[in-house]
Design an enzyme around this catalytic site. Structure first.
Site, PDB file in Angstrom:
ATOM      1  N   LYS A 115       7.142  -8.372  -1.572  1.00  0.00           N
ATOM      2  CA  LYS A 115       6.377  -9.030  -2.210  1.00  0.00           C
ATOM      3  C   LYS A 115       4.615  -8.720  -1.696  1.00  0.00           C
ATOM      4  O   LYS A 115       4.339  -8.842  -0.685  1.00  0.00           O
ATOM      5  CB  LYS A 115       6.034 -10.694  -2.319  1.00  0.00           C
ATOM      6  N   ALA A 165       1.787  -1.706   3.858  1.00  0.00           N
ATOM      7  CA  ALA A 165       1.024  -0.817   2.802  1.00  0.00           C
ATOM      8  C   ALA A 165       0.324  -0.401   3.342  1.00  0.00           C
ATOM      9  O   ALA A 165      -0.811   0.479   3.373  1.00  0.00           O
ATOM     10  CB  ALA A 165       0.641  -1.239   1.636  1.00  0.00           C
ATOM     11  N   GLY A 172       3.168  -8.964   5.799  1.00  0.00           N
ATOM     12  CA  GLY A 172       3.878  -8.150   6.813  1.00  0.00           C
ATOM     13  C   GLY A 172       3.807  -6.508   5.369  1.00  0.00           C
ATOM     14  O   GLY A 172       3.664  -5.512   5.528  1.00  0.00           O
ATOM     15  N   CYS A 173       4.460  -6.970   3.894  1.00  0.00           N
ATOM     16  CA  CYS A 173       4.040  -5.597   3.269  1.00  0.00           C
ATOM     17  C   CYS A 173       3.007  -5.489   2.977  1.00  0.00           C
ATOM     18  O   CYS A 173       2.068  -3.746   2.750  1.00  0.00           O
ATOM     19  CB  CYS A 173       4.111  -6.709   1.515  1.00  0.00           C
ATOM     20  N   THR A 174       1.308  -6.316   3.287  1.00  0.00           N
ATOM     21  CA  THR A 174       0.334  -5.749   3.157  1.00  0.00           C
ATOM     22  C   THR A 174      -0.258  -4.413   4.870  1.00  0.00           C
ATOM     23  O   THR A 174      -0.674  -3.470   4.741  1.00  0.00           O
ATOM     24  CB  THR A 174      -1.152  -7.229   3.832  1.00  0.00           C
TER      25      THR A 174
END
Length: 157
Positions: A41, A51, A46-48
């Protein structure tokens, strides 16, 4: 869930990017090797981190002729916000019906805080220009994903 492995041919997908333009894996592979990374998401912690680290290592990846492409079930509008907020310098793709995640074998049962649900597993695939998957990355933390990928590229190039 039968996940694709090194040596398998990657599905030649077409998905919408943050601007709702169609991006074709086959066209990307004409110029580069592609690191396709699946993440759950946009704009979550974590995804931030994952990325941002890929953003910051774009030049090092480019030395190996590799570009990053992130795929999540987020709608293009959310991907556009994520790209803008974090000044991402690579393509994010929307797989809202998780069709591509299914083809790669990364959609399936997950557990979070005791609750079971279906979702994307955080797994990355290095795809060579001939469409063959050369490496699968499934053992990493979001904060060191870029290091695991770069280490593998340095070892194998």
């Amino acid at each position: 869930m039968e996940r694709l492995q090194a040596g398998d041919k990657a599905p030649m997908f077409e998905l919408a990017d943050a601007n709702e333009n169609t991006v074709k894996l086959a066209e990307l592979l004409q110029q580069h090797r592609v690191l396709v990374y699946f993440y759950p998401k946009a704009m979550t912690p974590g995804c931030t981190v994952q990325a941002q680290n890929l953003r910051d290592q774009k030049d090092k990846l480019a030395e190996h002729n590799v570009i990053s492409v992130g795929i999540s079930p987020d709608a293009p509008k959310r991907l556009a916000k994520f790209t803008e907020r974090d000044e991402l310098n690579f393509t994010l793709l929307s797989d809202e019906d998780h069709q591509v995640a299914d083809q790669f074998g990364v959609w399936g049962p997950k557990k979070f805080m005791g609750k079971e649900y279906d979702g994307i597993h955080r797994i990355s695939f290095l795809i060579e220009q001939d469409g063959t998957i050369s490496q699968v990355f499934d053992k990493f933390k979001t904060k060191n994903h870029h290091e695991v990928v770069l280490d593998a590229l340095n070892d194998n190039d």
